[in-house]
Design an enzyme around this catalytic site. Structure first.
Site, mmCIF file in Angstrom:
data_model
loop_
_atom_site.group_PDB
_atom_site.id
_atom_site.type_symbol
_atom_site.label_atom_id
_atom_site.label_comp_id
_atom_site.label_asym_id
_atom_site.label_seq_id
_atom_site.Cartn_x
_atom_site.Cartn_y
_atom_site.Cartn_z
ATOM 1 N N ASP A 1 -9.589 -3.637 -5.684
ATOM 2 C CA ASP A 1 -8.708 -2.689 -5.002
ATOM 3 C C ASP A 1 -8.728 -1.367 -5.762
ATOM 4 O O ASP A 1 -8.590 -1.344 -6.992
ATOM 5 C CB ASP A 1 -7.288 -3.255 -4.963
ATOM 6 C CG ASP A 1 -6.361 -2.500 -4.029
ATOM 7 O OD1 ASP A 1 -6.423 -1.259 -3.983
ATOM 8 O OD2 ASP A 1 -5.559 -3.153 -3.346
ATOM 9 N N SER B 1 0.834 -1.196 0.000
ATOM 10 C CA SER B 1 0.000 0.000 0.000
ATOM 11 C C SER B 1 0.876 1.256 0.000
ATOM 12 O O SER B 1 1.679 1.443 -0.899
ATOM 13 C CB SER B 1 -0.975 -0.030 1.183
ATOM 14 O OG SER B 1 -1.960 0.962 1.074
ATOM 15 N N HIS C 1 -8.480 -4.374 -1.042
ATOM 16 C CA HIS C 1 -7.226 -3.834 -0.522
ATOM 17 C C HIS C 1 -6.881 -4.494 0.814
ATOM 18 O O HIS C 1 -7.660 -4.428 1.768
ATOM 19 C CB HIS C 1 -7.336 -2.310 -0.346
ATOM 20 C CG HIS C 1 -6.023 -1.636 -0.116
ATOM 21 N ND1 HIS C 1 -5.082 -1.500 -1.110
ATOM 22 C CD2 HIS C 1 -5.480 -1.069 0.984
ATOM 23 C CE1 HIS C 1 -4.032 -0.862 -0.634
ATOM 24 N NE2 HIS C 1 -4.244 -0.603 0.648
#
Length: 323
Positions: A265, A172, A295
């Site tokens: 995502d 991320s 995610h």
């Protein structure tokens, strides 16, 4: 004439097994973490949620926390050093950068992942604690990460790391910082890197891709939260190459790369586009796109078959790259 079928929603497309903990989160916390407007309270809520999923401390690795020099003129930074127990000699190194949208997260919150990589890849892992926004906007994060990487490379002998086998890993925001740190290392003449693994990286501040507009109200990391995080991260500055690597015009000279992302995502399209650009720049690149993954779904649903496949694929790729 057959009746028209409606387009499946994002919720419909999420892997059913992985969706269970996501539904539970939304029931316990309507709107998810982004519904908590105060950033200090949001950090505390995330930390509490991760604590409920915390695995027992991995007893097959040793840990050591150290303070090391930060960027010139800035405070020292903390790193946590992991080494597999009972494994002697020089090992590959993995420089680990935690996630959290540049505004959340810490080394403790990803201790289990760093420990797992250390044990299963048989590598020395150095996890960096970088400053967070909005208190510390860009470039504090990438400069801290670069300072920690430089310290790691300069102290490879003491740490038992083979300097020819030093890789970057992060998810991320950590994935975005992996790429930014690799770009900075390329542009500043080192340290040398043999591999990078940015996981569903956060790399584009513009929020114009189809997936950035499609993923809303899922509770984990959606459009509103991403826009807010980028605003806090950038402060009054404009995004540059090291803040938003998607803006980098030249991707040549980056290390071999592994990227994965889920179809549900928000970062899906920017990550696929970036992987394509890496290939076009001659960078050996492995890309995995997982149907039904949202995610960090492997973090929230670690027992799901999809999650286990995702993690196993990453570990195998790291082993190959560092062999």
């Amino acid at each position: 004439m057959e009746p028209a079928t409606s387009q499946p929603t994002v919720q419909d497309r999420i892997d059913p097994e992985s969706k269970v903990p996501l539904d539970q989160l939304l029931q316990a916390m309507p709107g998810g973490f982004n519904a908590i407007s105060d950033i200090v309270q949001r950090r505390a809520a995330l930390k509490a949620a991760l604590a409920t999923m915390e695995a027992p401390e991995n007893e097959n690795v040793t840990r050591e926390d150290r303070a090391v020099p930060g960027p010139p003129g800035e405070p020292d930074i903390s790193v946590r050093i992991y080494r597999p127990k009972g494994v002697e000699g020089v090992l590959p190194g993995v420089y680990f950068i935690h996630g959290g949208g540049m505004i959340l997260g810490d080394v403790d919150g990803e201790d289990a992942v760093a420990s797992m990589i250390c044990e299963q890849v048989r590598a020395v892992v150095v996890s960096v604690e970088y400053r967070l926004a909005p208190e510390n906007p860009h470039p504090a994060q990438v400069e801290d990460c670069y300072a920690g990487l430089t310290w790691t490379a300069n102290n490879a002998t003491e740490l038992g790391i083979d300097p020819a086998r030093l890789a970057l890993f992060g998810g991320s925001a950590g994935g975005g910082l992996v790429i930014a740190t690799a770009l900075m290392a390329r542009d500043r003449g080192g340290p040398a890197l043999c591999f990078q693994m940015p996981i569903y990286p956060m790399i584009d501040d513009r929020n114009v891709t189809p997936s950035s507009q499609e993923i809303t109200d899922v509770g984990i990391w959606d459009r509103a939260g991403n826009i807010e995080a980028w605003a806090w991260y950038l402060g009054d500055a404009q995004a540059d190459t090291y803040a938003a690597p998607s803006r980098a015009e030249d991707l040549t000279g980056l290390p071999p790369t592994f990227i994965d992302v889920g179809t549900c995502d928000l970062f899906r399209d920017e990550d696929i586009a970036f992987a394509n650009r890496l290939m076009q720049a001659g960078v050996p690149t492995e890309l995995h796109v997982y149907p039904g993954a949202y995610h960090a779904s492997e973090v929230f649903a670690p027992e799901a078959a999809l999650s286990q496949r995702i993690v196993a694929t990453r570990v195998a790729a790291l082993r190959r790259a560092l062999a």
